[in-house]
Design a protein around this motif. Structure first.
Motif, PDB file in Angstrom:
ATOM      1  N   VAL A  14       0.866  -1.178   0.000  1.00 36.62           N
ATOM      2  CA  VAL A  14       0.000   0.000   0.000  1.00 36.62           C
ATOM      3  C   VAL A  14       0.907   1.233   0.000  1.00 36.62           C
ATOM      4  O   VAL A  14       2.056   1.156   0.441  1.00 36.62           O
ATOM      5  N   VAL A  20      -4.425   1.585   5.497  1.00 37.79           N
ATOM      6  CA  VAL A  20      -5.062   0.330   5.902  1.00 37.79           C
ATOM      7  C   VAL A  20      -6.078   0.644   6.989  1.00 37.79           C
ATOM      8  O   VAL A  20      -5.743   1.194   8.032  1.00 37.79           O
ATOM      9  N   ASP A  21      -7.310   0.295   6.740  1.00 38.24           N
ATOM     10  CA  ASP A  21      -8.399   0.583   7.672  1.00 38.24           C
ATOM     11  C   ASP A  21      -8.670  -0.635   8.549  1.00 38.24           C
ATOM     12  O   ASP A  21      -8.299  -1.762   8.207  1.00 38.24           O
ATOM     13  N   HIS A  24     -10.219  -3.505   6.777  1.00 30.44           N
ATOM     14  CA  HIS A  24      -9.326  -4.336   5.974  1.00 30.44           C
ATOM     15  C   HIS A  24      -8.701  -5.440   6.827  1.00 30.44           C
ATOM     16  O   HIS A  24      -8.593  -6.592   6.385  1.00 30.44           O
ATOM     17  N   LEU A  25      -8.293  -5.076   8.031  1.00 31.73           N
ATOM     18  CA  LEU A  25      -7.690  -6.057   8.933  1.00 31.73           C
ATOM     19  C   LEU A  25      -8.696  -7.140   9.315  1.00 31.73           C
ATOM     20  O   LEU A  25      -8.404  -8.341   9.234  1.00 31.73           O
ATOM     21  N   ILE A  38       0.616  -5.122  10.069  1.00 31.39           N
ATOM     22  CA  ILE A  38       0.992  -3.970   9.263  1.00 31.39           C
ATOM     23  C   ILE A  38       2.443  -3.681   9.601  1.00 31.39           C
ATOM     24  O   ILE A  38       2.817  -3.640  10.778  1.00 31.39           O
ATOM     25  N   ALA A  55      -2.044   4.074  11.440  1.00 34.25           N
ATOM     26  CA  ALA A  55      -2.068   2.616  11.298  1.00 34.25           C
ATOM     27  C   ALA A  55      -1.998   1.929  12.657  1.00 34.25           C
ATOM     28  O   ALA A  55      -2.734   0.976  12.919  1.00 34.25           O
TER      29      ALA A  55
END
Length: 116
Positions: A14, A20-21, A24-25, A38, A55
């Motif tokens: 990315v 990264v939200d 998403h995780l 991450i 993050a």
């Protein structure tokens, strides 16, 4: 120098870790990943100023959600390293792999397979 990391590790690049939200995780875990991490730049060295801090906060939020639903929060982790530190990346990947093997397969994976 040729570095190796666990074959179970999947890399998704990315532009910034801050992109990264939480969803998403959690979605990765829901879809069958046993763990997610991450790997962002060092704190204070983010090209986008606060992306790595954002993050870290999102990983902490994901951990709180996992804990609330009875799933080991260590399935979501964050590491910081410089972009030129390949050996440290390989070390972090091995640590994450070892941790996930200790914890065992994701309970979400079992539920997903039996529900299908």
């Amino acid at each position: 120098m040729r570095l190796t990391y666990p074959t179970s590790f999947r890399i998704i690049r990315v532009p910034c870790a801050g992109k990264v939200d939480v969803q998403h995780l959690l979605r990765a875990l829901e879809k069958g990943a046993d763990g997610v991490c991450i790997i962002g730049c060092m704190e204070g060295e983010c090209l986008y100023k606060t992306g790595n801090l954002r993050a870290r906060k999102r990983v902490e939020q994901a951990q709180q959600i996992l804990k609330a639903v009875g799933i080991d929060p260590q399935r979501a982790l964050m590491y910081n390293l410089s972009s030129n530190d390949g050996p440290l990346f390989a070390k972090y990947a091995a640590e994450m792999d070892e941790l996930i093997r200790k914890i065992g397969p994701s309970p979400m994976k079992k539920k997903t397979k039996t529900a299908a």
